[in-house]
Motif scaffolding. Structure first.
Motif, PDB file in Angstrom:
ATOM      1  N   ASP A  36       0.865  -1.173   0.000  1.00  0.00           N
ATOM      2  CA  ASP A  36       0.000   0.000   0.000  1.00  0.00           C
ATOM      3  C   ASP A  36       0.901   1.222   0.000  1.00  0.00           C
ATOM      4  O   ASP A  36       2.047   1.172   0.483  1.00  0.00           O
ATOM      5  CB  ASP A  36      -0.916   0.005   1.220  1.00  0.00           C
ATOM      6  CG  ASP A  36      -1.924  -1.136   1.175  1.00  0.00           C
ATOM      7  OD1 ASP A  36      -2.553  -1.340   0.118  1.00  0.00           O
ATOM      8  OD2 ASP A  36      -2.078  -1.824   2.204  1.00  0.00           O
ATOM      9  N   VAL A  37       0.398   2.350  -0.525  1.00  0.00           N
ATOM     10  CA  VAL A  37       1.296   3.478  -0.764  1.00  0.00           C
ATOM     11  C   VAL A  37       0.696   4.806  -0.317  1.00  0.00           C
ATOM     12  O   VAL A  37      -0.519   5.004  -0.316  1.00  0.00           O
ATOM     13  CB  VAL A  37       1.674   3.575  -2.257  1.00  0.00           C
ATOM     14  CG1 VAL A  37       2.394   2.309  -2.719  1.00  0.00           C
ATOM     15  CG2 VAL A  37       0.455   3.839  -3.123  1.00  0.00           C
ATOM     16  N   VAL A  38       1.600   5.700   0.051  1.00  0.00           N
ATOM     17  CA  VAL A  38       1.296   7.117   0.234  1.00  0.00           C
ATOM     18  C   VAL A  38       2.041   7.835  -0.875  1.00  0.00           C
ATOM     19  O   VAL A  38       3.271   7.703  -0.984  1.00  0.00           O
ATOM     20  CB  VAL A  38       1.750   7.632   1.608  1.00  0.00           C
ATOM     21  CG1 VAL A  38       1.511   9.132   1.722  1.00  0.00           C
ATOM     22  CG2 VAL A  38       1.034   6.888   2.728  1.00  0.00           C
ATOM     23  N   ILE A  39       1.313   8.566  -1.713  1.00  0.00           N
ATOM     24  CA  ILE A  39       1.944   9.200  -2.874  1.00  0.00           C
ATOM     25  C   ILE A  39       1.845  10.714  -2.759  1.00  0.00           C
ATOM     26  O   ILE A  39       0.834  11.256  -2.320  1.00  0.00           O
ATOM     27  CB  ILE A  39       1.330   8.707  -4.195  1.00  0.00           C
ATOM     28  CG1 ILE A  39      -0.191   8.873  -4.207  1.00  0.00           C
ATOM     29  CG2 ILE A  39       1.714   7.244  -4.432  1.00  0.00           C
ATOM     30  CD1 ILE A  39      -0.835   8.496  -5.541  1.00  0.00           C
ATOM     31  N   SER A  40       2.918  11.375  -3.169  1.00  0.00           N
ATOM     32  CA  SER A  40       2.990  12.821  -3.027  1.00  0.00           C
ATOM     33  C   SER A  40       3.558  13.458  -4.279  1.00  0.00           C
ATOM     34  O   SER A  40       4.428  12.890  -4.949  1.00  0.00           O
ATOM     35  CB  SER A  40       3.863  13.186  -1.822  1.00  0.00           C
ATOM     36  OG  SER A  40       3.966  14.592  -1.678  1.00  0.00           O
ATOM     37  N   ALA A  41       3.052  14.644  -4.584  1.00  0.00           N
ATOM     38  CA  ALA A  41       3.566  15.507  -5.638  1.00  0.00           C
ATOM     39  C   ALA A  41       2.873  16.845  -5.446  1.00  0.00           C
ATOM     40  O   ALA A  41       2.048  17.011  -4.537  1.00  0.00           O
ATOM     41  CB  ALA A  41       3.290  14.935  -7.031  1.00  0.00           C
ATOM     42  N   ARG A  42       3.170  17.800  -6.299  1.00  0.00           N
ATOM     43  CA  ARG A  42       2.562  19.120  -6.130  1.00  0.00           C
ATOM     44  C   ARG A  42       1.157  19.201  -6.728  1.00  0.00           C
ATOM     45  O   ARG A  42       0.359  20.035  -6.316  1.00  0.00           O
ATOM     46  CB  ARG A  42       3.464  20.185  -6.760  1.00  0.00           C
ATOM     47  CG  ARG A  42       4.718  20.448  -5.954  1.00  0.00           C
ATOM     48  CD  ARG A  42       5.626  21.463  -6.595  1.00  0.00           C
ATOM     49  NE  ARG A  42       6.278  20.950  -7.790  1.00  0.00           N
ATOM     50  CZ  ARG A  42       7.212  21.605  -8.482  1.00  0.00           C
ATOM     51  NH1 ARG A  42       7.600  22.794  -8.088  1.00  0.00           N
ATOM     52  NH2 ARG A  42       7.750  21.058  -9.549  1.00  0.00           N
ATOM     53  N   THR A  43       0.832  18.337  -7.691  1.00  0.00           N
ATOM     54  CA  THR A  43      -0.436  18.438  -8.413  1.00  0.00           C
ATOM     55  C   THR A  43      -1.390  17.338  -7.969  1.00  0.00           C
ATOM     56  O   THR A  43      -1.161  16.155  -8.245  1.00  0.00           O
ATOM     57  CB  THR A  43      -0.197  18.356  -9.930  1.00  0.00           C
ATOM     58  OG1 THR A  43       0.750  19.358 -10.308  1.00  0.00           O
ATOM     59  CG2 THR A  43      -1.495  18.579 -10.692  1.00  0.00           C
ATOM     60  N   ALA A  44      -2.478  17.731  -7.300  1.00  0.00           N
ATOM     61  CA  ALA A  44      -3.417  16.759  -6.742  1.00  0.00           C
ATOM     62  C   ALA A  44      -4.091  15.921  -7.825  1.00  0.00           C
ATOM     63  O   ALA A  44      -4.309  14.718  -7.636  1.00  0.00           O
ATOM     64  CB  ALA A  44      -4.470  17.482  -5.899  1.00  0.00           C
TER      65      ALA A  44
END
Length: 262
Positions: A36-44
């Motif tokens: 399972d993952v937590v994903i991050s970036a600037r654009t939702a």
């Protein structure tokens, strides 16, 4: 069986820069292996699309939009613990720098790129270490670049900061062993959206492919496969290693037409 050691069932990963390109491919690859993952970036919006794809795989994805240069990484850790109760894998995929001539590269730009490529990785890892140690240890994967070990004109900033992230990986592996493994992947020219303009230009693509021993661009899925390996028990005896996935290049395969100084 040896293939079973590549599984990540029950594990939780944080992947930064996961809205598109290599980060998105790595997030999907880890999910396909059972994480399972937590994903991050600037654009939702980009993150929501990746999360939907991971849902179709049958795994869960938590979306946390962040600008890691300006924002505290704590929400990523908090999301992993609140949603899944653990943290096992951290993938630092934030980074990059545009090629420029030497005399056009300011000190401010060089320092800012160091913060973007190395500072963000260190900040997230500092926050993650206590939670990795609270479980079975963990695996950290930093995305560097083949340009961190090769040299050519125009790559002063990019090559310097990627080389720094490479050595950071080697040093952090010493500091955090034996409970936490720290490795890196050094991609070459990989066909993501960022290289669509190259792929569309037959002459330029042909030059890059001709300068690459494997005679083609890399695929994001090939970087994801390397990440699955380094994150998994299959790599339990691997730390402080930089895995080159670059088609075998020994010199940059995209040369910038910069003239001698006069």
């Amino acid at each position: 069986m040896a293939t079973d050691t590549f599984r990540l069932d029950g594990q939780v990963a944080i992947i930064t820069g996961a809205g598109r390109g290599l980060g998105a491919a790595i997030a999907r690859g880890l999910a396909e292996a059972g994480a399972d993952v937590v994903i991050s970036a600037r654009t939702a919006d980009d993150l929501e699309q990746v999360a939907a794809e991971i849902g179709e795989i049958g795994r869960r994805a938590v979306v946390v939009p962040l600008n890691l240069v300006a924002d505290d990484p704590a929400p990523l850790i908090e999301a992993a613990i609140a949603e899944f109760g653990r943290l096992d894998i951290v993938v630092n995929n934030v980074g990059g720098a545009m090629p420029k001539p030497f005399l056009d590269t300011s000190v401010r730009e060089l320092v800012g790129s160091f913060a973007f490529n190395v500072g963000t990785a260190h900040g997230l890892l500092l926050a993650a270490v206590p939670h990795l140690l609270a479980g079975d240890g963990g695996s950290v994967i930093n995305i560097t670049s083949s340009i961190g070990r090769l040299s050519d004109r125009g790559y002063l900033t990019y090559g310097t900061v990627k080389a720094a992230l490479t050595h950071y990986t080697e040093l952090a592996a010493q500091d955090l062993s034996p409970r936490i493994r720290v490795n890196a992947i050094a991609p070459g020219a990989v066909h993501t959206a960022a290289l669509d303009w190259v792929a569309a230009d037959e002459t330029m693509r042909g030059q890059i492919e001709a300068a690459t021993p494997m005679r083609r661009l890399g695929l994001p899925e090939e970087i994801a496969a390397a990440a699955v390996y380094l994150a998994s028990p299959a790599a339990a005896y691997v730390t402080g290693t930089v895995l080159a996935v670059d088609g075998g290049i020994t010199a940059p395969n995209f040369r910038l037409p910069l003239p001698d100084l006069s």
